[in-house]
Write an enzyme that holds these catalytic residues in place. Structure first.
Site, PDB file in Angstrom:
ATOM      1  N   ARG A   8       0.836  -1.208   0.000  1.00  0.00           N
ATOM      2  CA  ARG A   8       0.000   0.000   0.000  1.00  0.00           C
ATOM      3  C   ARG A   8       0.861   1.245   0.000  1.00  0.00           C
ATOM      4  O   ARG A   8       2.028   1.224   0.361  1.00  0.00           O
ATOM      5  CB  ARG A   8      -0.906   0.031   1.237  1.00  0.00           C
ATOM      6  CG  ARG A   8      -0.186   0.038   2.575  1.00  0.00           C
ATOM      7  CD  ARG A   8      -0.051   1.425   3.191  1.00  0.00           C
ATOM      8  NE  ARG A   8       0.763   1.421   4.383  1.00  0.00           N
ATOM      9  CZ  ARG A   8       2.054   1.699   4.391  1.00  0.00           C
ATOM     10  NH1 ARG A   8       2.687   1.985   3.272  1.00  0.00           N
ATOM     11  NH2 ARG A   8       2.727   1.699   5.526  1.00  0.00           N
ATOM     12  N   GLU A  15      -0.282  10.330   8.405  1.00  0.00           N
ATOM     13  CA  GLU A  15       0.898   9.554   8.810  1.00  0.00           C
ATOM     14  C   GLU A  15       1.092   9.620  10.320  1.00  0.00           C
ATOM     15  O   GLU A  15       0.957  10.672  10.923  1.00  0.00           O
ATOM     16  CB  GLU A  15       2.130  10.131   8.101  1.00  0.00           C
ATOM     17  CG  GLU A  15       3.148   9.080   7.727  1.00  0.00           C
ATOM     18  CD  GLU A  15       2.592   8.068   6.715  1.00  0.00           C
ATOM     19  OE1 GLU A  15       2.278   6.933   7.125  1.00  0.00           O
ATOM     20  OE2 GLU A  15       2.462   8.421   5.538  1.00  0.00           O
ATOM     21  N   HIS A  16       1.401   8.479  10.901  1.00  0.00           N
ATOM     22  CA  HIS A  16       1.569   8.344  12.352  1.00  0.00           C
ATOM     23  C   HIS A  16       0.276   8.682  13.088  1.00  0.00           C
ATOM     24  O   HIS A  16       0.286   9.114  14.225  1.00  0.00           O
ATOM     25  CB  HIS A  16       2.739   9.200  12.864  1.00  0.00           C
ATOM     26  CG  HIS A  16       4.067   8.673  12.417  1.00  0.00           C
ATOM     27  ND1 HIS A  16       4.700   7.622  13.037  1.00  0.00           N
ATOM     28  CD2 HIS A  16       4.866   9.024  11.382  1.00  0.00           C
ATOM     29  CE1 HIS A  16       5.835   7.352  12.409  1.00  0.00           C
ATOM     30  NE2 HIS A  16       5.949   8.193  11.395  1.00  0.00           N
ATOM     31  N   SER A  52       5.486  -4.322   2.725  1.00  0.00           N
ATOM     32  CA  SER A  52       5.696  -5.722   2.339  1.00  0.00           C
ATOM     33  C   SER A  52       5.334  -6.632   3.506  1.00  0.00           C
ATOM     34  O   SER A  52       4.925  -7.772   3.294  1.00  0.00           O
ATOM     35  CB  SER A  52       7.147  -5.950   1.919  1.00  0.00           C
ATOM     36  OG  SER A  52       8.031  -5.851   3.016  1.00  0.00           O
ATOM     37  N   ASP A  59      -2.057  -0.867   7.614  1.00  0.00           N
ATOM     38  CA  ASP A  59      -1.445  -1.669   6.554  1.00  0.00           C
ATOM     39  C   ASP A  59      -2.244  -2.938   6.287  1.00  0.00           C
ATOM     40  O   ASP A  59      -2.497  -3.304   5.141  1.00  0.00           O
ATOM     41  CB  ASP A  59      -0.005  -2.032   6.926  1.00  0.00           C
ATOM     42  CG  ASP A  59       0.861  -0.803   7.136  1.00  0.00           C
ATOM     43  OD1 ASP A  59       0.377   0.315   6.882  1.00  0.00           O
ATOM     44  OD2 ASP A  59       2.016  -0.973   7.557  1.00  0.00           O
TER      45      ASP A  59
END
Ligand code: ADP
Ligand code: MG
Length: 389
Positions: free
Chosen positions: A39, A45-46, A143, A188
């Site tokens: 993704r 973010e965070h 990943s 994620d």
């Protein structure tokens, strides 16, 4: 989880995994195959582990797991891509009542062991499997979640669970927490499970509610730039903690508001506003290179006017390489916005731009960047799926 035809882009990865399976397991045929995407987080973010909003999209890059059941109660796995210092093969007994799996070496196998241990449809029988991925490992494109979710999706064929998607994502997150010792948020795994072609996904990480946001405009492109650097997380332990905590909290509060606004802007196809919010996000996350960003903020780019806001550097998780890449992207005509994406300290930037500017942007960014960049032009892809064989 319906079976869809294998997309052209996915076929080579699947074929490579099947070849490796034959070679590793004495010519045994592959009978099960699953795929899960990496993704990119467009903004937010965070904020996921802080119970805020995030806006990721699933990538066309992903991880496949192909394999076959065995009768001897042993699990044997080969990966075609591991960190340089680790063996590519692992073997361990399937978990049984009273003898659960535990983390160990190689480290990459812990993501898989964790998923097997936390799988909701067990007990998991023995199997052989090969993993192949076209996501860069440790590059901030998740990943790790792709590996977990591909594993879970594979197990769903081997010994089905109840098919609950939220529970699936949570089990994969728990695997990363308990077996890989990574206290990650839910973003994620959620996007790797629930991504939808042509859409970004706004996730409320507190309530776990999700809203699909269309992202199919043919005149628009999402460019991911890998800095190909990875720094360790030092410098986070600082003494002036009071002030630190304050600034980190200020980032999170601001970022949650920005992410909600950005989702609305995307819905409205207001890409200038979206781009401006991306740059504000980057600046809030940035560590240094204020001069570079100031210079970029004066350039005449679509979102240019909005970029002249105070740079607050509230989270300090960027690094000079990411700042360089963002600054270079912002100098390209047709770029709406750009920011670091993922945990930080290296990894990738994400840039929203006019599709017609994508080629030019890649050349310009590579020319300006002091390192070697890798580019991925990607469209929002679907979440995890079973692959037909
Ligand atoms: P990211 O999720 O951003 O790529 P992480 O550090 O969270 O970075 O996860 C990377 C780790 O996940 C790798 O070091 C490796 O242990 C594991 N991993 C991910 N994909 C694979 C794969 N295809 N084969 C083996 N290990 C993998
Ligand atoms: Mg990860």
């Amino acid at each position: 989880m319906a079976e869809a035809p294998v997309e052209p882009g996915l076929a080579p990865l699947l074929a490579a995994a099947c070849r490796a399976h034959g070679a590793a397991f004495g010519g045994a045929a592959v009978v099960l195959a699953a795929w899960a995407p990496g993704r990119v987080n467009l903004i937010g973010e965070h904020t996921d582990y802080n119970g805020g909003f995030v806006l990721p999209m699933a990538l066309q890059l992903g991880t496949v797991l192909v394999g076959s059941p065995t009768q001897d109660g042993t699990i044997s796995i080969l990966t075609t891509s591991a960190e340089a210092d680790e063996p590519h093969r692992v073997q361990f007994p399937a978990p049984r009542q009273g003898s659960p799996l535990s983390p160990g070496q190689p480290r990459w196998a812990n993501y898989i062991k964790g998923v097997i241990q936390h799988y909701r449809g067990g007990p998991v029988p023995g199997f052989n499997a090969v993993i192949a991925s076209d996501i860069p490992l440790g590059g901030g494109l998740s990943s790790s979640a792709a590996l977990e979710v591909a594993t879970y999706t594979f197990l769903q064929q081997l010994c089905p669970d109840d098919g609950d998607l939220v529970a699936k994502a949570l089990a994969c997150q728990k695997a990363e927490h308990t077996f890989a010792s990574m206290p990650c948020g839910i973003m994620d795994q959620f996007i790797s499970v629930m991504g939808k072609e042509g859409h970004a996904l706004l996730i409320d990480c507190r309530s776990l509610d999700t809203v699909l946001v269309p992202l199919t405009d043919a005149s628009l492109a999402v460019l991911i730039t890998n800095s190909n650097v990875r720094h360790t997380l030092t410098g986070m332990a600082r003494s002036r903690l009071g002030e630190e905590v304050y600034r980190r909290a200020r980032h999170v509060v601001g970022e949650i508001a920005r992410t909600a606004q950005a989702a609305k802007a995307l819905q409205d196809r207001d890409y200038r506003t979206f781009g401006r919010l991306m740059v504000e996000s980057h600046n809030s996350l940035s560590s240094a290179c204020r001069g570079v960003l100031r210079k970029a903020s004066q350039a005449s780019v679509p979102g240019g006017a909005g970029m002249r806001q105070p740079i607050t550097d509230d989270y300090e998780v960027s690094c000079p390489e990411l700042d360089e890449l963002v600054a270079a992207a912002l100098e390209v005509n047709g770029v709406y916005g750009s920011r670091m994406t993922g945990g930080g300290f290296g990894g990738c930037t994400v840039t929203l731009l006019e599709a017609g500017a994508a080629e030019r942007a890649q050349h310009y960014i590579q020319e300006k960047y002091s390192g070697t960049a890798t580019f991925y032009l990607t469209k929002p892809a679907s979440g995890a799926k079973v692959l037909p064989l």
